[in-house]
Design a protein around this motif. Structure first.
Motif, PDB file in Angstrom:
ATOM      1  N   LEU A   1      56.459  37.473  27.622  1.00 14.00           N
ATOM      2  CA  LEU A   1      55.560  38.328  29.038  1.00 14.00           C
ATOM      3  C   LEU A   1      56.948  38.440  29.377  1.00 14.00           C
ATOM      4  N   ARG A   2      57.784  38.800  29.340  1.00 12.85           N
ATOM      5  CA  ARG A   2      59.004  38.626  30.925  1.00 12.85           C
ATOM      6  C   ARG A   2      59.502  39.686  30.122  1.00 12.85           C
TER       7      ARG A   2
ATOM      8  N   GLN B   1      52.580  36.976  43.189  1.00 19.61           N
ATOM      9  CA  GLN B   1      54.019  37.542  43.884  1.00 19.61           C
ATOM     10  C   GLN B   1      55.128  37.336  42.696  1.00 19.61           C
ATOM     11  N   LEU B   2      54.923  36.204  41.947  1.00 14.93           N
ATOM     12  CA  LEU B   2      55.930  35.618  41.644  1.00 14.93           C
ATOM     13  C   LEU B   2      55.414  36.324  40.003  1.00 14.93           C
ATOM     14  N   TYR B   3      54.704  36.924  39.445  1.00 14.39           N
ATOM     15  CA  TYR B   3      54.431  37.165  38.395  1.00 14.39           C
ATOM     16  C   TYR B   3      54.718  38.512  38.497  1.00 14.39           C
TER      17      TYR B   3
ATOM     18  N   GLU C   1      52.900  43.074  33.455  1.00  9.53           N
ATOM     19  CA  GLU C   1      51.890  43.320  34.363  1.00  9.53           C
ATOM     20  C   GLU C   1      51.399  42.521  35.581  1.00  9.53           C
ATOM     21  N   ARG C   2      50.756  43.605  35.576  1.00  6.82           N
ATOM     22  CA  ARG C   2      49.824  41.633  36.851  1.00  6.82           C
ATOM     23  C   ARG C   2      48.240  41.203  35.792  1.00  6.82           C
ATOM     24  N   PRO C   3      48.327  39.946  36.251  1.00 11.96           N
ATOM     25  CA  PRO C   3      48.178  38.585  35.332  1.00 11.96           C
ATOM     26  C   PRO C   3      46.313  39.198  36.183  1.00 11.96           C
TER      27      PRO C   3
END
Lengths: 179, 397
Positions: free
Chosen positions: A68-69, A133-135, A141-143
């Motif tokens: 996901l990174r 913010q961390l994600y 993508e935004r979770p």
């Protein structure tokens, strides 16, 4: 499912879901307990895991291996020992911050029962803000909010005395071909 | 009695320790009752229902954790009566049951020995002799009794344990499964990640049990009992007293008919009757989904054979140890892939033989068990110097 790699070190048959889930669990811990990598390295040292995770770079490369990174600098492989070490670190940190996790889950439940949006609960809202913010800093993508809340509840179960076992079995389940 | 606080409730577990506890080095029981007060409700049950509840909780948590999102924070367990828990209640209840099980070994209930009046014995004997003379003699093998473990502890099966025999101090800690503590303590992870598929290290310290001395308030509502009596028509019982465990009717299983290791004078095989088959027969689930899940996951009998190079062990001692091991295995929910691995372990002897390791009064069964199966050794085995081999055959599925 486990297999033996070319180097002799056991590897995971399908490590992608494991890499992703471990990274997300650690990210949720960072968000709920306002942790950083120093806390994780300190915990690794306490658990005598420095042979596997001894410095910030190693930790970064392992976490960066999550599919996901955004970046591509992470490891492509994940040894069983590395996955186990991250599992122990995650459950240990969850245990250390059990009170806050439990309190936040209690607020989440209370607001859900009242039919109110979870983020309206102050503790849950703070957690969600930090998580997003961390994600967004690290992932593509935004979770969905549901993922952040699910990880919060998962952390509660990982903070139990048998939490490491639960997390480990969950990871094995995710890596098995049938899952 | 052990009491564990649950979010807005309490779980009380009463168990009578068996004499075998001394030999096992761990409290063992086969008679248990529990009372769960939660959210204005009171549930009571016996050993069978306790196992059902524990299994339903473990399965539900495993399923819940494997999902990437949730639709509700209420957790509905597939039991009769329906049990709906909040997340915190589910968490506390699971921890309480883990805590209890880390301290106690739950053995299967066996049918009580019925004591007949001597006069009736005479009548029955006379009748039996008369009938036998009319019938063709049966082959001896059919009449040979199976090892009846209950004979070793008849008084415990048929009579209540006197108050004076109960432990003076309440238990202080737990272990249904191996818990994390090993990783928590600095001295444990000396071998941090050596084994392949073993879970994080076993606990170095036991968690402190939240034992309470005071009795909980009894809910004004009549206690509900999880009824195992009629699986086809499971219903909520309003009895206030727990249902006594029903006797197990031994039934042949596929594993019983399977070929066994060659029997030597020093070996004996027992087929453990773990609690799950009893539960599967007499109880539960309840919903189609629950029944299916339980049938799939219910622990089936494990066959354990102990082979020793020297006939040092007392047969009864050996049988008890085999029973303890089989029970330990029977209460575990092992993933299918691990079962297959045991059955076809390439490095092991045929039929899944696993070498037993002796040291520090503990028996550790192969690294592939997750969590590791660690069984305290009786005194006679702790100093045993001969070769000991365990043949472990997983349930036939």
């Amino acid at each position: 499912m486990l297999a033996v790699g070319v180097t002799g070190a056991p590897t995971l048959a399908d490590p992608q879901p494991i890499k992703a889930h471990l990274d997300l669990v650690l990210l949720a811990l960072e968000a709920i307990a306002e942790l950083n990598s120093e806390a994780m390295l300190h915990t690794a040292a306490r658990l005598h895991l420095t042979d596997t995770i001894g410095d910030r770079l190693t930790l970064w490369r392992l976490r960066q291996s999550s599919p996901l990174r955004k970046g591509k600098g992470g490891r492509k492989r994940l040894d069983v020992d590395e996955a186990r070490a991250l599992t122990l670190i995650a459950s240990e940190l969850a245990s250390q911050h059990h009170s806050k996790i439990r309190q936040t889950v209690a607020h989440l439940e209370a607001y859900s029962q009242k039919g109110r949006a979870p983020h309206q609960a102050p503790m849950v809202g703070d957690y969600l803000d930090r998580f997003f913010q961390l994600y967004e800093e690290r992932m593509e993508e935004r979770p969905p909010e549901a993922l952040a809340l699910k990880l919060l509840v998962d952390l509660l179960f990982y903070s139990a005395p048998t939490g490491d076992r639960r997390l480990w079995l969950n990871l094995l389940e995710r890596s098995s071909p049938s899952s | 009695m052990n009491s564990y606080p649950i979010a807005e409730g309490v779980l009380e577990i009463r168990a009578m320790p068996l004499a075998i506890s001394v030999a096992l080095g761990q409290k063992a029981t086969n008679r248990l009752t529990f009372r769960l007060r939660i959210a204005q409700r009171t549930l009571t049950g016996n050993q069978t229902q306790f196992l059902l509840l524990a299994e339903a909780i473990a399965n539900h948590i495993e399923t819940f954790l494997s999902q990437d999102s949730y639709t509700t924070l209420r957790h509905h367990l597939p039991l009769r009566p329906a049990l709906s828990l909040s997340t915190l209640e589910l968490f506390d209840l699971a921890n309480a049951m883990d805590a209890w099980a880390s301290e106690w070994l739950l053995l299967p209930s066996l049918p009580p020995i019925r004591r007949l009046h001597p006069l009736w014995l005479l009548v029955l004997t006379a009748a039996a002799v008369g009938i036998a003379s009319l019938l063709r003699p049966q082959p001896t093998a059919d009449l040979a009794p199976l090892p009846d473990v209950s004979l070793l502890e008849p008084s415990l099966e048929s009579a209540p344990v006197p108050e004076s025999d109960r432990p003076a101090t309440p238990p202080t800690a737990p272990n249904l499964h191996q818990s994390r503590p090993a990783a928590r303590s600095p001295q444990t992870p000396e071998k941090p990640a050596n084994s392949v598929d073993r879970a994080p290290p076993a606990p170095a310290t036991r968690p402190t049990s939240p034992t309470l001395g005071a009795s909980p308030q009894i809910s004004p509502t009549p206690p509900a009992t999880i009824s195992p009596e009629n699986p086809s028509n499971p219903s909520l019982s309003t009895r206030s007293e727990p249902i006594s465990p029903k006797p197990i009717n031994p039934q042949p299983t596929p594993s019983a008919a399977a070929p066994t290791a060659p029997q030597t004078p020093e070996s004996a095989t027992i087929l453990a009757a773990p609690p799950a088959p009893e539960a599967a027969q007499s109880s539960l689930p309840l919903t189609a989904e629950g029944r299916s899940a339980n049938l799939d996951r219910a622990p089936m009998p494990w066959r354990v054979t102990i082979l020793t190079s020297d006939p040092v062990l007392e047969p009864a001692q050996k049988m008890l140890l085999q029973r303890a091991i089989a029970q330990q295995l029977g209460t575990r929910t092992l993933p299918t892939w691990l079962n297959d691995k045991i059955r076809n372990q390439p490095g092991d002897e045929p039929n899944g033989k696993i070498q037993g390791l002796i040291g520090d009064r503990q028996l550790v069964l192969g690294a592939d068990f997750e969590p590791p199966v660690i069984i305290p050794l009786p005194d006679t085995l702790a100093d045993y110097r001969g070769t000991l081999t365990l043949e472990v055959i997983p349930p036939q599925r």
